[in-house]
Design an enzyme around this catalytic site. Structure first.
Site, mmCIF file in Angstrom:
data_model
loop_
_atom_site.group_PDB
_atom_site.id
_atom_site.type_symbol
_atom_site.label_atom_id
_atom_site.label_comp_id
_atom_site.label_asym_id
_atom_site.label_seq_id
_atom_site.Cartn_x
_atom_site.Cartn_y
_atom_site.Cartn_z
ATOM 1 N N VAL A 1 1.669 -1.377 -1.279
ATOM 2 C CA VAL A 1 2.483 -1.839 -2.408
ATOM 3 C C VAL A 1 3.671 -0.922 -2.702
ATOM 4 O O VAL A 1 4.607 -1.325 -3.391
ATOM 5 C CB VAL A 1 1.615 -1.986 -3.670
ATOM 6 N N TYR A 2 3.660 0.312 -2.192
ATOM 7 C CA TYR A 2 4.771 1.241 -2.462
ATOM 8 C C TYR A 2 6.023 0.781 -1.721
ATOM 9 O O TYR A 2 6.009 0.664 -0.508
ATOM 10 C CB TYR A 2 4.443 2.658 -2.004
ATOM 11 N N SER A 3 7.165 0.513 -2.354
ATOM 12 C CA SER A 3 7.335 0.545 -3.792
ATOM 13 C C SER A 3 7.899 -0.805 -4.258
ATOM 14 O O SER A 3 9.092 -0.956 -4.509
ATOM 15 C CB SER A 3 8.292 1.677 -4.181
ATOM 16 N N GLU B 1 7.717 -0.328 1.811
ATOM 17 C CA GLU B 1 8.826 0.571 2.143
ATOM 18 C C GLU B 1 8.341 1.969 2.526
ATOM 19 O O GLU B 1 8.826 2.569 3.491
ATOM 20 C CB GLU B 1 9.813 0.659 0.963
#
Length: 314
Positions: free
Chosen positions: A51-53, A63
């Site tokens: 999930v980052y970011s 990413e």
């Protein structure tokens, strides 16, 4: 200096580098510089999540993994890096169903440019999916060689024990690591419930928010200081007499030892039973030496008592 990660065959430096800034507050060039400096300083465990970011404008998630993957490919150092990532929060791969875990893992492997993930976490609990299904899905990844070890993050102590029980009863790969929110100004929830669960289930603990969104570096002492960085809002809750008392105690020890305040805060975490390595992020290379220095700082019983007393209300 390295330490064993719980019951796994992984050997890690006693500080994990958080990858949440990569592709967000650290651009790719700066992220690579941080990763290079971390590796040069002896570090090897890089912690990220699919999930980052996704929260950053223009980003969609992944990413950080992509930055790390390109860095490892260019440096040809995959064998020297312990890669930890997580599943359940990516906008396209939400939850912990078996099909989602399988698809998310493939996506992470692609972004990381690798054929295996060393430590794969369930990022947040998913009460809409039977835990038996989730545990079996993680085991399938281990059996396939796509994941070496399983970790759990942000689960209650009860659910941690339930996961371990399912794994043991079915002969599935049991988790080796637990990633909780834990630091000097966020203690009681972990110490009361999760620490005993980690100990009895032989889980290595890798706390996140080890520096309380930067508050435990000592840089936030007034409301005006909160505007210094994107993480200021995360430190706002601690900006009170009790929180500043903890920072003052850290400063007293740091001054006496010739250390940075952040180093002392991380050393306190590293002294706790079951903690294998705290996780901390560095937005720039200049922030990294204070983090790496935790490997060389052992606090005395008197120093630990001072910090325990200052942070007792948390």
């Amino acid at each position: 200096m390295t330490t064993s990660l719980g019951t796994s065959d992984l050997s890690i430096f006693p500080l994990a580098l958080g990858g949440n800034t990569f592709g967000w507050t650290s651009d790719e060039a700066t992220s690579r510089d941080v990763l290079d400096a971390f590796a040069a300083g002896g570090g090897n465990l890089v912690d990220t999540a699919d999930v980052y970011s996704a929260w950053a404008p223009g980003n969609e998630g992944g990413e950080s993994e992509s930055v790390i993957g390109r860095w490892m490919a260019d440096r040809k150092n995959r064998a020297d890096v312990v890669v930890a990532t997580k599943v359940s929060q990516h906008p396209q791969f939400s939850g912990l169903s078996a099909s989602n875990i399988a698809a998310a893992a493939e996506a992470s492997l692609g972004r990381l440019a690798t054929d295996h993930i060393d430590l794969y976490y369930a990022h947040f609990d998913d009460e809409n999916t039977p835990l038996e299904e989730t545990v079996a899905a993680f085991d399938a990844l281990v059996t396939a060689g796509k994941v070496r070890h399983v970790g759990i993050s942000n689960f209650s102590a009860e659910r941690v024990s339930e996961w371990v029980g399912i794994a043991r009863r079915n002969g599935f790969a049991a988790p080796v690591a637990l990633q909780p929110h834990y630091n000097l100004v966020h203690r009681s929830a972990f110490e009361r419930d999760l620490a005993p669960a980690a100990e009895v289930n032989e889980l290595a603990v890798l706390p996140y928010f080890g520096l309380a969104s930067g508050f435990l570096t000592g840089k936030y002492r007034t409301q005006a200081d909160l505007a210094q960085s994107n993480r200021g809002d995360g430190a706002k809750a601690y900006l009170n007499a009790e929180g500043l008392g903890v920072v003052d105690a850290l400063g007293t020890i740091a001054d006496a030892r010739g250390s940075a305040v952040a180093t002392v805060a991380l050393a306190w975490l590293l002294s706790r039973p079951t903690v294998a390595a705290p996780i901390a992020s560095a937005r720039t290379v200049e922030q990294l030496p204070a983090l790496l220095a935790v490997a060389d700082l052992t606090l005395t019983s008197e120093e630990l008592a001072l910090l325990d007393e200052a942070s007792a209300s948390f």
